[in-house]
Design an enzyme around this catalytic site. Structure first.
Site, PDB file in Angstrom:
ATOM      1  N   GLY A 122       0.661  -1.194   0.148  1.00 55.81           N
ATOM      2  CA  GLY A 122      -0.029  -0.173   0.032  1.00 55.81           C
ATOM      3  C   GLY A 122       0.894   1.231  -0.254  1.00 55.81           C
ATOM      4  O   GLY A 122       0.273   2.210   0.298  1.00 55.81           O
ATOM      5  N   GLY A 180       2.662   2.587  -2.717  1.00 53.32           N
ATOM      6  CA  GLY A 180       2.655   2.987  -3.913  1.00 53.32           C
ATOM      7  C   GLY A 180       3.595   2.353  -4.933  1.00 53.32           C
ATOM      8  O   GLY A 180       3.958   3.221  -6.014  1.00 53.32           O
ATOM      9  N   LYS A 181       3.681   1.202  -4.837  1.00 52.84           N
ATOM     10  CA  LYS A 181       4.708   0.654  -5.597  1.00 52.84           C
ATOM     11  C   LYS A 181       4.008   0.396  -7.069  1.00 52.84           C
ATOM     12  O   LYS A 181       4.512   0.980  -8.288  1.00 52.84           O
ATOM     13  CB  LYS A 181       5.242  -0.869  -5.335  1.00 52.84           C
ATOM     14  N   SER A 182       2.737  -0.134  -7.079  1.00 51.71           N
ATOM     15  CA  SER A 182       1.958  -0.243  -8.178  1.00 51.71           C
ATOM     16  C   SER A 182       1.550   0.946  -8.906  1.00 51.71           C
ATOM     17  O   SER A 182       1.427   1.049 -10.259  1.00 51.71           O
ATOM     18  CB  SER A 182       0.631  -1.290  -7.911  1.00 51.71           C
ATOM     19  N   TYR A 183       1.401   1.926  -8.066  1.00 54.70           N
ATOM     20  CA  TYR A 183       0.947   3.335  -8.613  1.00 54.70           C
ATOM     21  C   TYR A 183       2.261   3.997  -9.466  1.00 54.70           C
ATOM     22  O   TYR A 183       1.885   4.380 -10.505  1.00 54.70           O
ATOM     23  CB  TYR A 183       0.514   4.080  -7.544  1.00 54.70           C
ATOM     24  N   ASP A 201       7.459  -4.746 -10.199  1.00 56.67           N
ATOM     25  CA  ASP A 201       6.967  -4.307  -9.050  1.00 56.67           C
ATOM     26  C   ASP A 201       6.752  -5.672  -8.005  1.00 56.67           C
ATOM     27  O   ASP A 201       6.188  -6.550  -8.150  1.00 56.67           O
ATOM     28  CB  ASP A 201       5.382  -4.159  -9.732  1.00 56.67           C
ATOM     29  N   GLY A 228       4.430  -6.612  -1.259  1.00 55.37           N
ATOM     30  CA  GLY A 228       4.712  -5.863  -0.151  1.00 55.37           C
ATOM     31  C   GLY A 228       6.201  -6.182   0.662  1.00 55.37           C
ATOM     32  O   GLY A 228       6.072  -7.455   0.926  1.00 55.37           O
TER      33      GLY A 228
END
Ligand SMILES: Nc1ncnc2c1ncn2[C@@H]1O[C@H](COP(=O)(O)OP(=O)(O)OP(=O)(O)O)[C@@H](O)[C@H]1O
Length: 612
Positions: free
Chosen positions: A101, A103-106, A250, A253
């Protein structure tokens, strides 16, 4: 030599953090990121905090801030470098690391209204290509693949699974020259950004997700999007080619697993995610020690092979690649420990030193050789007689050879980018196998003991040759946890069926428990030393012919110019004929035996007539 570039990015507070009235503990100024420790009561922040310095510190916490770092800004700083590397012919890699959560994928993929690095890099690549392709002197070829690693298993995100039960797990193997790769991973030729976009949509829908306490929709896998980009210049002499591989990663977590909130399969999943992230940590630590020249009594060992992730990213970490790590963090005090860990991890990664090179070597050599061959053949065409040739070549032959060489060149240049061609040449360049033309045939020479797949199906085209390196060669059906050296298919084959041990040219077959192995038609359960021409049957289908070029045969071969692989001595061939008949009559049926015997007898007769 170049250090891994490291960037840190902080995202805005999320809904949950706002509900908890979380305090912002991350502050950025130019290249530095400062984290403040919250007090136990949470009402004030303690001290001045810890400051880390990176190549880039991106504050994306507040869109209204003048220092707000947008997706575009990140692409300009990090993505441009990737594109530059691709056009230079170097490998590149971007790895997003951080807590779930954060922001890696973002950052890597982003939503459709605010695209991240992967779509922007692809868009940038095709934008650049549309401008460069106007020249005829250079051609480009782009392929993409997309995989995820979940529970230490590799899945192809661009391939539909045959059924829900099909876990589609792919094996990771190691090519002697190109290093680790995923066997049977689909590669897709793309000619426009919209083609990439469709593939990304398909792949993202296939990615493994699971519900989680802190983040309801969380990625539970590592995803690697790879672009293989090839350029060929036709105006260079010899023609010039570069191949770059771009990994965009990516990660899952990085937070520690809380066993009280994780059960069953999820716990195993978390343990496996942790295994690759823990290994990633070890690899980065070891490489960082190497980078800063830590003095130790023992050589520093890099445990790449301890996880699939680090094995596949071997080149990107400490190898041939221009690599960037982007560490993503939450701004909230509730995530203090995880954020601090991420910042420390990122700080360590700064010390990794890579050695990127322009990837043109192999192909250049091949092109030079082909060019030389063309020149030689052109020369021969001009000469009235071919001095020094045992068998005079007619100009038709030379023309044929010339055409053949030219068409080989054409194949290389028109870039059938399935990479079969490059692979083939690289395999042939290995010391053990050479390919040459003999009369109207092509001869494959192998100096090591080897097996030739006789096969089940006589209609099948293509011949498989498996050389037996010094030491152990594992043969199996390809579904084992270990990596088999030779994968065969057929009924009755066990995942690890037998082991062949080659000690100084003497080869012994070790059948595994419960594996049906026959040598010259007799079932073997104990170790069995193989002799020249032995026919080995594994399970109920796979049949192999054992060939052992001895020193004297090799000498004979080089003196006479005759091949060794498909021309064992006439006696050897008759051995095989006899062995094969015996094996087949006993185990497959008379008809097949006759067909196969005729095949080998034909080979022997041809060889005998060639030699006489
Ligand atoms: N820079 C940003 N700007 C605005 N929103 C962001 C940003 N980064 C992350 N978010 C939001 O935060 C949430 C979590 O982000 P994201 O899914 O990228 O995290 P992640 O690190 O990839 O998580 P996981 O490890 O579960 O895959 C999403 O709702 C996303 O839209």
């Amino acid at each position: 030599m170049t250090s891994v570039r490291v960037a840190v990015r902080v995202r805005p507070l999320n809904k949950r953090e706002k509900q908890l009235s979380s305090k912002v503990i991350i502050h950025m100024k130019e290249k530095t990121t400062t984290i403040q420790k919250p007090t136990v009561r949470g009402d004030e922040l303690k001290g001045v905090g810890k400051t880390f310095s990176y190549d880039f510190s991106y504050d994306s916490s507040d869109r209204r801030s003048p220092t707000f770092a947008s997706q575009e800004k990140i692409f300009r700083d990090l993505g441009f470098e990737v594109l530059k590397a691709a056009f230079e012919g170097c490998n590149a890699c971007v790895i997003a690391y951080g807590q779930t959560g954060s922001g890696k994928s973002y950052t890597m993929m982003g939503p459709s209204h605010d695209k991240g690095l992967i779509p922007r890099i692809c868009e940038g690549l095709f934008w650049e290509l549309s401008h460069r392709s106007k020249s005829d002197a250079v051609t480009f070829h782009t392929e993409v693949s997309y995989l995820e690693i979940c529970n230490e298993r590799v899945q192809d995100l661009l391939k539909k699974r045959a059924s829900p039960a099909d876990d589609g797990g792919l094996s990771v193997r190691e090519h002697p020259r190109h290093g680790p790769y995923v066997e049977n991973l689909s590669k897709h030729v793309v000619q426009s950004y919209s083609e990439v976009e469709s593939l990304i949509i398909l792949a993202n829908a296939n990615r493994t997700t699971a519900s989680r306490g802190v983040n309801d929709f969380s990625r539970r896998s590592h995803a690697i999007f790879t672009i293989m980009f090839t350029q060929v210049w036709f105006d260079a002499e010899p023609l010039y080619e570069t191949v770059s591989k771009i990994h965009l990663v990516d990660l899952a977590g990085s937070e520690k697993v809380d066993p009280t909130r994780t059960v069953g399969g999820r716990l195993k999943e978390s343990a496996d995610i942790n295994k690759s992230l823990v290994t990633l940590g070890h690899v980065i630590s070891a490489l960082a020690d190497l980078g800063v020249g830590v003095s130790t009594t023992k050589p520093i060992f890099i445990p790449y092979r301890d996880s699939v992730l680090t094995w596949l990213l071997k080149d990107s970490l400490g190898g041939n690649s221009k690599t960037t790590m982007i560490a993503t963090v939450s701004p909230a005090d509730v995530n203090y420990m995880e954020t601090l860990n991420t910042l420390r991890f990122a700080s360590r990664a700064k010390n990794i030193v890579n050695s990127p090179i322009v990837n043109d070597n192999g192909s250049m050599k091949v092109m030079r050789e082909l060019q030389a061959e063309v020149t030689k053949l052109n020369q021969l065409l001009k000469e009235p007689t071919q001095v020094g040739r045992e068998v005079p070549l007619s100009s038709v032959d030379v023309k044929e050879e010339l055409n053949e060489t030219k068409s080989l060149q054409a194949v290389a240049l028109t870039k059938n980018r399935s990479s079969t061609w490059r692979e083939t040449l690289n395999i042939l360049q290995e010391e053990t196998v050479t390919l040459r033309k003999e009369g109207s045939g092509v001869v494959l020479d192998c100096c090591l003991p080897h097996l030739i797949g006789v096969g089940e199906d006589l209609q099948k085209t293509g011949i498989a040759l498996y050389y037996l390196k010094e030491g152990r060669t594992i043969i199996g059906s390809g579904k084992a946890s270990c990596t088999q050296d030779i994968v065969l298919h057929g009924p009755g084959l066990l995942s690890v069926h037998c082991v062949l041990e080659n000690i100084a040219g003497t080869v012994t077959l070790f059948p595994q428990d419960g594996a049906l192995c026959l040598v010259n038609g007799s079932v073997v359960t104990d170790p069995c030393q193989l002799t020249q021409g032995a026919i080995i049957q594994l399970g109920k289908g796979a049949t192999l012919w054992f060939n052992q070029p001895t020193a004297s045969q090799l000498r004979l071969k080089y003196q006479s110019g005759l091949p060794s692989v498909f021309s064992p001595s006439v006696t050897d061939s008759s051995n095989s004929t006899e062995n094969l008949s015996k094996a087949m009559v006993q185990n497959r049926g008379y008809k097949d035996a006759i067909k196969l015997t005729a095949l080998v007898t034909d080979k022997s007769a041809n060889l005998a007539s060639q030699r006489s």
